[in-house]
Design a protein around this motif. Structure first.
Motif, short mmCIF file in Angstrom:
data_model
loop_
_atom_site.label_atom_id
_atom_site.label_comp_id
_atom_site.label_asym_id
_atom_site.label_seq_id
_atom_site.Cartn_x
_atom_site.Cartn_y
_atom_site.Cartn_z
N ASP A 41 0.83 -1.21 0.00
CA ASP A 41 0.00 0.00 0.00
C ASP A 41 0.86 1.26 0.00
N GLU A 42 1.95 1.22 0.75
CA GLU A 42 2.82 2.40 0.84
C GLU A 42 3.38 2.71 -0.54
N ALA A 43 3.83 1.66 -1.21
CA ALA A 43 4.42 1.85 -2.53
C ALA A 43 3.37 2.36 -3.51
N GLU A 44 2.16 1.82 -3.39
CA GLU A 44 1.08 2.25 -4.28
C GLU A 44 0.77 3.73 -4.07
N LEU A 45 0.68 4.13 -2.79
CA LEU A 45 0.39 5.54 -2.50
C LEU A 45 1.52 6.44 -3.01
N ALA A 46 2.75 5.96 -2.89
CA ALA A 46 3.89 6.75 -3.37
C ALA A 46 3.82 6.87 -4.90
N ALA A 47 3.42 5.78 -5.54
CA ALA A 47 3.31 5.81 -7.00
C ALA A 47 2.22 6.79 -7.43
N VAL A 48 1.12 6.81 -6.68
CA VAL A 48 0.04 7.76 -7.00
C VAL A 48 0.56 9.19 -6.85
N GLN A 49 1.30 9.44 -5.76
CA GLN A 49 1.87 10.78 -5.55
C GLN A 49 2.79 11.18 -6.70
N ARG A 50 3.60 10.26 -7.12
CA ARG A 50 4.54 10.53 -8.20
C ARG A 50 3.75 10.86 -9.49
N GLU A 51 2.70 10.11 -9.74
CA GLU A 51 1.94 10.37 -10.97
C GLU A 51 1.24 11.73 -10.91
N ARG A 52 0.77 12.09 -9.73
CA ARG A 52 0.18 13.43 -9.60
C ARG A 52 1.24 14.48 -9.95
N ALA A 53 2.46 14.24 -9.47
CA ALA A 53 3.54 15.20 -9.72
C ALA A 53 3.87 15.26 -11.22
N VAL A 54 3.88 14.10 -11.86
CA VAL A 54 4.20 14.07 -13.29
C VAL A 54 3.09 14.78 -14.08
N GLN A 55 1.84 14.55 -13.67
CA GLN A 55 0.73 15.23 -14.34
C GLN A 55 0.89 16.74 -14.18
N ARG A 56 1.32 17.17 -12.99
CA ARG A 56 1.53 18.60 -12.73
C ARG A 56 2.66 19.14 -13.64
N MET A 57 3.69 18.33 -13.81
CA MET A 57 4.78 18.75 -14.71
C MET A 57 4.24 18.94 -16.13
N LEU A 58 3.41 18.01 -16.57
CA LEU A 58 2.82 18.14 -17.91
C LEU A 58 2.00 19.42 -17.99
N PHE A 59 1.26 19.67 -16.93
CA PHE A 59 0.41 20.86 -16.92
C PHE A 59 1.27 22.13 -17.00
N ASP A 60 2.30 22.17 -16.16
CA ASP A 60 3.13 23.38 -16.12
C ASP A 60 3.87 23.60 -17.44
N ALA A 61 4.17 22.50 -18.11
CA ALA A 61 4.91 22.63 -19.38
C ALA A 61 3.96 22.88 -20.55
N GLY A 62 2.68 22.89 -20.29
CA GLY A 62 1.72 23.14 -21.37
C GLY A 62 1.42 21.90 -22.19
N PHE A 63 1.45 20.73 -21.58
CA PHE A 63 1.16 19.51 -22.32
C PHE A 63 0.00 18.71 -21.72
#
Ligand SMILES: Cc1cc2nc3c(=O)[nH]c(=O)nc-3n(C[C@H](O)[C@H](O)[C@H](O)COP(=O)(O)OP(=O)(O)OC[C@H]3O[C@@H](n4cnc5c(N)ncnc54)[C@H](O)[C@@H]3O)c2cc1C
Lengths: 421, 378
Positions: A41-63
């Motif tokens: 579960d810990e790893a899953e939650l960490a993976a979710v957090q990472r994906e949120r961050a990657v989505q945010r990077m896409l957003f900030d970069a205009g993608f």
């Protein structure tokens, strides 16, 4: 600021450069909706957090939200831009969990039916990775017959009060919002008494319980709603007009990863390993020279190529109006069957490693469990039998099934057993 | 066939469709059952006037296309051949025409005769069992001074008995060669075969030390492997287009039959079992259209994916097309296995396509090999 749309090739250059700079390489054949027992579960939650961050990077970069309008945080570009972005991101990390169902169908439904205020509040938040959404459609009493929902919403002043249960949501335990189909009128036929709402999942009246899948995965969930208060401003579409929303919602669900709204590596489909993974399994077991294995790999690749071709055909047919929207069920049926077949091919290539394996067996270690779970891609997202009903009735125009629930108040419709309490 | 055609493509398709409606209604096709050639030369030259033989030929040699993809244009004609179960050696003649058009001036006269429909040709490619594996070529083309000498047997050769011209693919040492010769050349013997198709004729063609001048070669002697592969791809995607046309017809006939036919007081089309079968068949049909269209585009544009996509299309359409038409027979009941019902004409077309130019299993393996090689390189 120029209103000219960036041309696709220069967009490709820009996107490709950004992706290579910012997103690590990753095997894209790891399939999005292939449910495997794996992480803690810990790893899953960490993976979710990472994906949120990657989505945010896409957003900030205009993608992020390439085909979403600019006023809702999107890029206001075309499906052709999304297509090249998908090509460029293939082989790199991408935020899988954020795509479906958050961006499509959920944000897609908001875009189609939300009020201006709802769109402003939620679509940018979804595109930034701040809100992960779930579809609250299926219930223990009905999945295929989704319009037979028993979860009830009763008006109370400016609010609605929801009670009932939703089930088979993948990942609700780490998600934020539910798009929920509920019954608001029991005295009319089933399709005419439904309304769609949105509600936060992490609140007192929503009890999320996890369900173990047959392969040990704990991502499946059931939600019990007890006196959940939803303001009327969180209703989507008309009161009792939920089926209008639902029909469109189901369309988005049927096209899922072929939707121009989602960012996924090229060739991602609802289920199944790719033919490339078949080669990896064969290679890891030293079976590349075996003629039977070559047959199985060839069959897998043929089906994969046909799957891409039929998706292209149906997509073009719908876009040009030569085929109706319901034709998406053709792609759904083909993809479901092909996905199941590819798991079988992998299992057969694996031989006895499919029955008993060690972690050191590399890619072949998954073949047994994947095969056991083979049908999930033929059930989730609407079953193949429902797709066949749609193709025969809505595409080929064959007679509708006789049903005992048409023109009858939903209250009087016979009901049977439920899958879970 | 693509979901949407340009108006030029539609004009090309519908002209042939109308011609075949008029000239080759099903009754006329049935009449060809015992005709030795399976078609008449008047019919053939009329078809040539509609462009059947000139699409793969560049404009400066008198040909021309309607779109930028000549193979796609030809496939539209082939599709109509399929929906009409039309007779005539469309595939072999076009394979030979495209080979000759690619080989410069040497065969201008033959090319002209084929394009006008005054002559027909056969492509002598496959070999008899047990050496009939896809791509297996034993027939020998030996250089002897200013001549080449051809020894070996080809089978099944479509249009082998009626053709005036034969394009023979054979082995010269480690390489492949192709030779064009008149069917009347001494040492050539042709034996007609029985065929699963009503109007399509096949033969065994035997070459007993047949000697022709080396100028009869099409392309470089011992250097024709790439052309042969291209011809094979062409033959496959055009045959597939014909098969898809036949599948479309068989499906349409079945869809209307299940509406008309009653059982237990209601149309067959009201039974969910029947509806679901039709949904599956329709999906296979759409898949067959889709994969062959992708393959046609690749072959027509000479894309590096052409080999893989051609074999994928062939494997899929052969396997699923065969099942599709047989299920159409099943849904017709007893009438489906009679000669009087028209369904078998389309079943036949799909059936010969399934067995020629490699089986589905062979093409699957070709795709498997390409997939493994791609992974290897990656
Ligand atoms: C991996 C996965 C993820 C999922 N994610 C979600 C999610 O996020 N949100 C959500 O709401 N749901 C989700 N689901 C639920 C899914 O949508 C339902 O399981 C599905 O619609 C089938 O409903 P059911 O399970 O109630 O089966 P039933 O509807 O009871 O069907 C049982 C069987 O009967 C057949 N059947 C039913 N009706 C007919 C008919 N009229 N004609 C012919 N055959 C029929 C079905 O095809 C099936 O084979 C998910 C399911 C899976 C497997």
């Amino acid at each position: 600021m120029s209103t000219e749309v960036e041309d696709v090739e220069s967009f490709r250059q820009r996107a490709g450069a950004w992706i290579r700079e910012n997103l690590p390489e990753q095997d894209s054949s790891i399939n999005m909706s292939m449910i495997r027992k794996g992480m803690s579960d810990e790893a899953e939650l960490a993976a979710v957090q990472r994906e949120r961050a990657v989505q945010r990077m896409l957003f900030d970069a205009g993608f992020a939200g390439i085909c979403f309008p600019k006023e809702y945080g999107g890029q206001g570009l075309t499906p052709a831009h999304q297509k090249v972005f998908n090509e460029e991101i293939t082989g790199h990390e991408f935020p899988a969990r954020l795509q479906a169902p958050s961006i499509s169908p959920c944000a897609a439904v908001l875009l189609d039916f939300g009020t201006e205020e709802q769109k402003q509040r939620h679509i940018p938040a979804i595109l930034k990775g701040e809100e992960i959404w779930m579809q609250f459609l299926s219930e223990p009493s009905s999945g295929s017959d989704v319009a037979a929902a028993l979860t009830t919403a009763v008006r109370d002043g400016d609010d609605w009060v929801l009670n009932g249960s939703k089930v088979w949501t993948t990942g609700a335990w780490w998600s934020d919002w539910g798009l929920c189909l509920a019954r608001t009128n029991w005295d009319v036929p089933k399709h005419r008494g439904l309304t769609v709402f949105m509600l936060p999942i992490k609140q007192d009246g929503v009890d999320v319980r996890r369900i173990e899948m047959l392969n040990g995965s704990m991502d499946f969930c059931q939600e019990y709603l007890s006196d959940v208060r939803v303001p009327d401003s969180d209703r989507i579409g008309e009161i009792d007009g939920g089926w209008t929303v639902g029909t469109r919602w189901m369309f988005h669900e049927r096209i899922l990863f072929s939707s121009p709204l989602v960012t996924v590596p090229s060739g991602t489909t609802h289920s199944g390993v790719g033919a490339g993974s078949l080669v990896e399994v064969a290679h890891s077991l030293g079976r590349l020279d075996d003629p039977d294995t070559l047959d199985l790999i060839g069959e897998g690749r043929v089906l994969e190529l046909v799957k891409f071709a039929i998706q292209g055909r149906v997509g073009a047919g719908i876009a040009s109006g030569k085929m109706n929207d319901q034709s998406a069920a053709i792609g759904r049926l083909f993809t479901g069957l092909t996905g199941a077949r590819l798991f079988t091919l992998a299992f057969d290539i694996a031989g006895s490693t499919g029955a008993a394996w060690a972690e050191s067996d590399g890619p072949a270690q998954h073949c047994g469990d994947d095969y056991l779970m083979r049908q999930s891609g033929c059930i989730g997202g609407g079953t193949l039998e429902m797709a066949r009903n749609v193709i025969s009735e809505r595409v080929l125009g064959m007679p509708r099934e006789r049903s005992l629930d048409r023109d009858v108040p939903f209250r009087d419709v016979p009901r049977g057993g439920t899958t879970r309490a | 066939m693509n979901v949407e055609l340009t108006s030029e493509e539609e004009a090309l398709r519908s002209t042939t469709a109308r011609f075949l409606d008029d000239r080759m209604p099903i009754a006329a096709v049935r009449d060809l059952r015992d005709d030795p050639a399976g078609f008449s030369m008047t019919y053939w030259s009329q078809g040539a006037e509609l462009g059947w033989m000139s699409l793969l030929v560049p404009e400066d040699l008198g040909g021309g296309t309607v779109s930028d993809n000549a193979v796609a244009d030809l496939a539209l004609i082939a599709h109509e051949f399929g929906t009409h179960a039309a007779p005539g050696p469309l595939v072999p003649c076009n394979v030979v025409v495209s080979a000759l058009a690619g080989a410069g001036d040497a065969h201008a006269e033959a090319l002209e005769a084929l394009m006008s429909g005054a002559s027909t040709a056969a492509w002598c490619y496959s070999e008899p069992p047990p050496n009939d594996a896809l791509g297996h070529i034993d027939l020998e083309i030996r250089v002897d001074g200013d001549d080449v000498v051809i020894t070996g047997t080809k089978r099944p050769v479509e249009n082998g008995a009626a053709a005036d011209l034969l394009l023979v693919t054979g082995r010269t040492g480690a390489g492949l060669s192709q030779v064009l010769l008149a069917a009347s050349t001494p040492g050539v013997t042709v034996k007609p075969l029985s065929s699963a198709d009503l109007s399509r004729r096949y033969a065994t063609v035997h070459f007993d030390d047949v000697r022709v001048p080396v100028t009869a070669a099409v392309g470089g002697v011992g250097e024709a492997a790439a052309e042969v592969e291209r011809q094979l791809q062409l033959a496959i995607v055009v045959s597939n287009a014909e098969a898809v046309g036949a599948l479309q017809q068989a499906f349409d006939m079945t869809a209307s039959w299940v509406n008309d036919r009653y059982s237990f007081g209601r149309p067959l089309s009201t039974y969910q079992e029947i509806k679901h079968r039709l949904a599956d068949l329709f999906t296979w049909l759409q898949a067959s259209h889709a994969i062959n269209d992708v393959a046609i585009t690749a072959v027509g544009s000479g894309s590096p994916d052409a080999a893989e996509l051609t074999s994928a299309a062939k494997a899929y359409i052969s396997e699923y097309g065969g099942e599709l038409v047989q299920d159409c027979v099943q849904l017709h009941g007893g009438i489906g296995v009679t000669f009087e019902h028209d369904l078998h004409l389309f079943v036949r077309r799909v059936t010969v396509n399934r067995a020629c130019y490699g089986t589905f299993a062979e093409h699957r393996r070709r795709v498997g090999q390409i997939t493994e090689m791609r992974k290897d390189r990656a």
